[in-house]
Design an enzyme around this catalytic site. Structure first.
Site, PDB file in Angstrom:
ATOM      1  N   TYR A 126       0.840  -1.212   0.000  1.00 45.36           N
ATOM      2  CA  TYR A 126       0.000   0.000   0.000  1.00 45.36           C
ATOM      3  C   TYR A 126       0.875   1.263   0.000  1.00 45.36           C
ATOM      4  O   TYR A 126       0.594   2.227  -0.719  1.00 45.36           O
ATOM      5  CB  TYR A 126      -0.883  -0.070   1.241  1.00 45.36           C
ATOM      6  CG  TYR A 126      -1.899   1.024   1.420  1.00 45.36           C
ATOM      7  CD1 TYR A 126      -3.056   1.073   0.643  1.00 45.36           C
ATOM      8  CD2 TYR A 126      -1.723   1.995   2.397  1.00 45.36           C
ATOM      9  CE1 TYR A 126      -4.005   2.066   0.839  1.00 45.36           C
ATOM     10  CE2 TYR A 126      -2.668   2.984   2.610  1.00 45.36           C
ATOM     11  CZ  TYR A 126      -3.809   3.020   1.829  1.00 45.36           C
ATOM     12  OH  TYR A 126      -4.754   4.008   2.033  1.00 45.36           O
ATOM     13  N   LYS A 164       0.758   4.027  -2.871  1.00 40.54           N
ATOM     14  CA  LYS A 164       0.279   5.365  -2.522  1.00 40.54           C
ATOM     15  C   LYS A 164       1.328   6.426  -2.820  1.00 40.54           C
ATOM     16  O   LYS A 164       0.987   7.535  -3.234  1.00 40.54           O
ATOM     17  CB  LYS A 164      -0.148   5.407  -1.054  1.00 40.54           C
ATOM     18  CG  LYS A 164      -1.478   4.723  -0.806  1.00 40.54           C
ATOM     19  CD  LYS A 164      -2.546   5.224  -1.755  1.00 40.54           C
ATOM     20  CE  LYS A 164      -3.953   5.038  -1.275  1.00 40.54           C
ATOM     21  NZ  LYS A 164      -4.947   5.469  -2.288  1.00 40.54           N
TER      22      LYS A 164
END
Ligand code: NAD
Length: 305
Positions: A163, A167
């Site tokens: 993640y 991101k």
């Protein structure tokens, strides 16, 4: 100051069947925009799917007198999502890349599937939606994009390396889109939000979540995508719980060494203080001016051993 409005504009919000996306969709619809409420309707881990989440938000908007249509495609199928906007409303003005999932697991235990799924939704999904919207934005010389990063991407977060990587990619992506889009009045910014949603429901206590309403991320997004914003682009914002702040890169003073055989690891270690000296920082918006630095480096005497 008059209320910011979006009459006649079409806003696509990915992943707007819940959480932050729902809050954006309800807001823009209440301020005159036509909404495409996209949501795949799966679990927060990216499993399953269904139409109920998007349908519910469309119903909320319509019963309040607003205009909205649902789209149930995965963001990996960005063409179909943007096509929903064109077919129903004839245009697209604003794209909010918001859809997201989590596959938290320590790096030691990470499987390819955990990595790949996160990249598909966050990286490929944001790319596909923006890529499909881009020709429309260029043609009409107007477009507004919000991409969604995270503190996990900016600072790292235990158990979230997939993640975090996905991101942080949104920052480079946005900064380049901002540069390419400026000439066509396409304004692109990236936010790192914090808000109560099903994603954060299990990691924060209820009293903290009460202070982090998704509605408090909306005003920043509203300002950034409004037609009155023609200059704030390529920027990174941290937003949540009433706090809004811009983030930027900071470059240390640095060290300059003669670039010849005397540039050894030992010579670099002698100048390490300068490499990490932030007492006189600069705030770059591009890479160091290497041509100038090269000339300066050549003027130096050989580095001491
Ligand atoms: P959420 O789970 O409530 O909302 C995400 C929505 O995206 C869900 O409705 C889900 O069904 C949808 N979605 C997931 N995969 C999809 C796909 N492939 N195609 C279309 N829709 C899909 O979570 P949220 O907290 O509202 O998160 C919104 C965004 O903000 C995400 O990108 C998330 O990573 C980011 N974010 C949230 C926080 C926070 O504190 N809530 C912090 C940092 C970043």
């Amino acid at each position: 100051m008059a209320e910011l409005r979006y009459d006649g504009q079409t806003v696509v919000v990915t992943g707007s069947g819940g959480g932050l996306g729902r809050a954006y969709a309800l807001f823009f619809a209440s301020r005159g925009a036509n909404l495409v409420v996209n949501d795949l309707g799966g679990s927060f881990k990216g499993e399953g799917g269904g139409s109920a989440a998007a349908d519910k938000v469309v119903e909320e908007i319509r019963s309040a007198g607003g205009k909205a249509v649902a789209n149930y495609d995965s963001v990996e199928n960005g063409d179909a999502i943007i096509q929903t906007a064109i077919q129903n409303f004839g245009r697209i003005d604003v794209l909010i890349n918001n859809a997201g999932i989590l596959r938290d697991i320590s790096f030691k235990n990470m499987k390819d599937q955990d990595w790949d799924l996160i990249m598909k939704v966050h990286v490929i999904g944001a790319y596909k939606c923006a890529r499909a919207a881009w020709p429309h934005f260029r043609k009409q010389k107007y477009g507004r994009v919000i991409n969604t990063a995270s503190a996990a991407g900016l600072f790292g977060s235990f158990g979230q390396c997939n993640y975090s990587a996905a991101k942080l990619s949104q920052i480079g992506f946005t900064e380049t889109l901002a540069k390419e889009g400026l000439k066509y009045n396409i304004i692109c910014n990236v936010i790192a939000p914090i808000a109560a949603s099903r994603m954060t429901a299990t990691v924060m206590p209820p009293d903290v979540l009460d202070l982090l309403k998704p509605e408090w991320v909306v005003p920043l997004v509203a300002v950034l995508v409004h037609k009155s914003n023609s200059s704030e682009t390529g920027s990174i914002f941290e937003v949540g719980g009433g706090h809004v702040a811009k983030l930027r890169w900071e470059r240390a003073k640095g060290a300059l060494l003669k670039a010849d055989d005397s540039f050894t690891p030992g010579a670099l270690l002698k100048k390490w203080d300068g490499v990490s000296d932030f007492s006189e920082p600069s705030y770059p918006t591009g890479p160091a001016n290497f041509m100038e630095l090269l000339e300066d480096a050549q003027k130096l005497p050989p580095n001491p051993p």
